[in-house]
Design a protein around this motif. Sequence first.
Motif, mmCIF file in Angstrom:
data_model
loop_
_atom_site.group_PDB
_atom_site.id
_atom_site.type_symbol
_atom_site.label_atom_id
_atom_site.label_comp_id
_atom_site.label_asym_id
_atom_site.label_seq_id
_atom_site.Cartn_x
_atom_site.Cartn_y
_atom_site.Cartn_z
ATOM 1 N N THR A 191 0.834 -1.212 0.000
ATOM 2 C CA THR A 191 0.000 0.000 0.000
ATOM 3 C C THR A 191 0.865 1.257 0.000
ATOM 4 O O THR A 191 0.353 2.370 -0.012
ATOM 5 N N THR A 205 -0.957 7.473 0.338
ATOM 6 C CA THR A 205 -0.862 6.731 1.593
ATOM 7 C C THR A 205 -0.249 7.598 2.696
ATOM 8 O O THR A 205 0.778 8.233 2.493
ATOM 9 N N ASP A 215 -3.006 2.890 0.188
ATOM 10 C CA ASP A 215 -3.775 2.402 1.331
ATOM 11 C C ASP A 215 -5.240 2.831 1.191
ATOM 12 O O ASP A 215 -5.542 3.992 0.939
ATOM 13 N N ARG A 228 -5.186 7.404 4.111
ATOM 14 C CA ARG A 228 -4.730 8.116 2.911
ATOM 15 C C ARG A 228 -5.226 9.558 2.895
ATOM 16 O O ARG A 228 -6.123 9.933 3.648
#
Lengths: 477, 477
Positions: free
Chosen positions: A123, A174, A303, A307
């Motif tokens: 991620t 992220t 993610d 985020r």
Amino acid sequence: MPYFDAASAAPLHPLARQALLAALDEGWADPARLHREGRRARLLLDAARETAAEAVGCRPDELVFTPSGTHALHTAVAGALAGRRRVGRHLVVSAVEHSAVLHAAAHHEAAGGTVAEVPVDRTGRVVAEEFAELLRTGGPTAPSEGRGTAGGPASGGGATALACLQSANHEVGTVQPVGDVAAACREAGVPLLVDAAQSLPWGQVGGEWSMLAASAHKWGGPSGVGLLAVRKGVRFAPQGPGDERESGRSPGFENLPAIVAAAASLRAVQAEAAAEAERLRPLVDRVRRVVPEAVPDVEVVGDPLRRLPHLVTFSCLYADGEALLHALDAVGFSVSSGSSCTSSTLTPSHVLRAMGVLSEGNVRLSLPRGTTAREVDAFLDALPGVVRSVRGHLAPHEAGPERAHGEADSLTVDALGKRCPIPVIELAKVIDRVPVGGVVTVLSDDEAAGLDIPAWCHMRDQEYLGAEGTAYRVRRR
Amino acid sequence: MPYFDAASAAPLHPLARQALLAALDEGWADPARLHREGRRARLLLDAARETAAEAVGCRPDELVFTPSGTHALHTAVAGALAGRRRVGRHLVVSAVEHSAVLHAAAHHEAAGGTVAEVPVDRTGRVVAEEFAELLRTGGPTAPSEGRGTAGGPASGGGATALACLQSANHEVGTVQPVGDVAAACREAGVPLLVDAAQSLPWGQVGGEWSMLAASAHKWGGPSGVGLLAVRKGVRFAPQGPGDERESGRSPGFENLPAIVAAAASLRAVQAEAAAEAERLRPLVDRVRRVVPEAVPDVEVVGDPLRRLPHLVTFSCLYADGEALLHALDAVGFSVSSGSSCTSSTLTPSHVLRAMGVLSEGNVRLSLPRGTTAREVDAFLDALPGVVRSVRGHLAPHEAGPERAHGEADSLTVDALGKRCPIPVIELAKVIDRVPVGGVVTVLSDDEAAGLDIPAWCHMRDQEYLGAEGTAYRVRRR
């Protein structure tokens, strides 16, 4: 004509424009001069510094203005490394930092220092514990001698002089665990530099960071202004020829009217941040949900929860990133891409590479303030057709039998000289021609293949066997 | 309220303002991006580069924009020295360069390089032959081995890697013999960097220079923009962490709207330069003529003929520079000063020091475009009263007998702890108390005394015998 590239630059905030116009009249003089024009400029500079410091969460005398976020980061890295040279010459950075940090790290390495890159998960997020393990204590200020070698080779570079972590990633949105990493750094006695370029407009960065850098044109301020905060007590030795401006930390005549506008804009966007985030987050959620439904063979990256509220990135298999960008542009949407074909160096984004995700057909949307649901819906309506058309342009390059050869259970595809996404397209076309357990070898000299072939395997649930030189081997499952 | 400090910064030129406003709307995006906003920004950047290159007299691909004139100079010095490191590490600069050049030279020296300062005459001008003598050839590219040692010690630093000369001085307006020095540099195979910050608005710099730097806020452009031209063929290795912007010579997001405004402004002021110079030159001549008539004990400094059209500097004996600045400010005139009391380091201007002229009571007038005869006349009317009043404030500090002691033909004045202009005032008050041939010793720990006591002797035709520590000795003539 929706512009969805706010993470690169945003149009000037109305308050920034207003402040800029006023400061052009009132703040053009040299703030170092004693005459009334100089004193007036000095007052404006002081007020801007107080405003910015409040937005950052530091003391005004801890903050200097720089000509850009890049300058702030370069200055921070060089100054902190020099200030702690006696402690060690080891630098720890996350693998997904902005190129300005990575360039500074490369420069440090070329000058004899050592650098460790903290990996990220799929991620794009660092794991605080892994970050902590790479911090080397030891040297004169070491709390305990034994610990330093835990995370890396003990030789070369000595203890960690500086650690760098962005607050949020600029390509995939992220959010990083800055608070936890800052705590670990504090425990290890290592200063932490936070690149807050992407997150500062959304609010203060928490955690006990030592230094923080940001860039005004990312928050609707004018270009030409960055900021650097260095907490009292952080050992900092500015490098390069100095002068008296900005506490000796940023040479050259202050970019004053722009600084005034930048500070006004930062205050304004932070004040609007909560409401704007609440408005934009569902739009981004919608993109994350709808794109994989509406477009086949798409990977949404970054993610899903931790985020930035305004940024979303996805990659489209079998699509050329540059063609996608131009096709979207032609129907009125301005986006960005981390695909190798859109970079001047023809290498895929180091962020996507560190995450191990697909880089071909990559599209980043970063919504500026005020983006409407209607604009996002228009994008979602247009996207499937655009991707189809871009993929269609590649279809005529059929991977005919003349390009694939080999035994029944082992096949080689020659994609040498072909650029992303051709190698992956050729792979996808022949995988069904070997039996389950059979192996396809793709020959490719495109740097993106090293990222995209494994990523394709991950998405398609095929087994990636690895590469030898330009030969990538994939076993059919 | 006349502002006479254009050499520090000038208000935005109307065309610059207009260009800035347009570019804020059209040029806020990232010129490195492929979408329409990015392409539009790129077009603006390219056009600004062409305009600026034409004004400078170079090719567009030889010119990059930097965040300030200081950045341009620092980048130029570092890049040229690194590019010619194999040839030698010797740097030649004039003694009256802008502090940005001198700081870069000090930085080079701290890193193990060598620096020679070319002295100036009492008008602030270098002599081209003296400059040429300090260029050391030799090393791999030396035309003749013997010549290099002519102007300086042969050991240390090797051949001259770079020479720096301003086109005109920023404090006294003296124009330097750039053409002759450039020719000498070319003959010696040494690249010449010209700091054109003060003269570029008045026209192109002639001569075969190798590199040229300038600063937009000196020509009515916005702050935040400098420019650096590096001629093709000049060996140049940018230092520090690089990035892809501005040919790798100036990192960070381009300050685009300001760059557009800077280029527009440069073209405009150069177009107006001849007419404006014709208008301002007589006003400056008037100041040079009238001030010494209207105010006693004044020295007008700088070359009387070879000078910038808009700049004039004089020093007033027995006057405190900071008090003079504030008193002029109080009656509406904004000027600058090279007196030590007006600098944060309490040292007199290095330019005045290199010239060997009086630094106390120093006043620089630099007229912005559009300055009227009426404004200058108002200044000339006000000045005598202002100087009288500032001098009057110092009069109560009579150098009574209690502060002067000694034999009949030898007298010592204790001015320890007193700042400029007190030591000179005390000297002037007692000189008549020794007979012709007698000696007055002034004890002073003010750094300016080392400049101002000899300068006073020069103005008053007294014999300066030299200093030992804090004791300055003067023989009455």
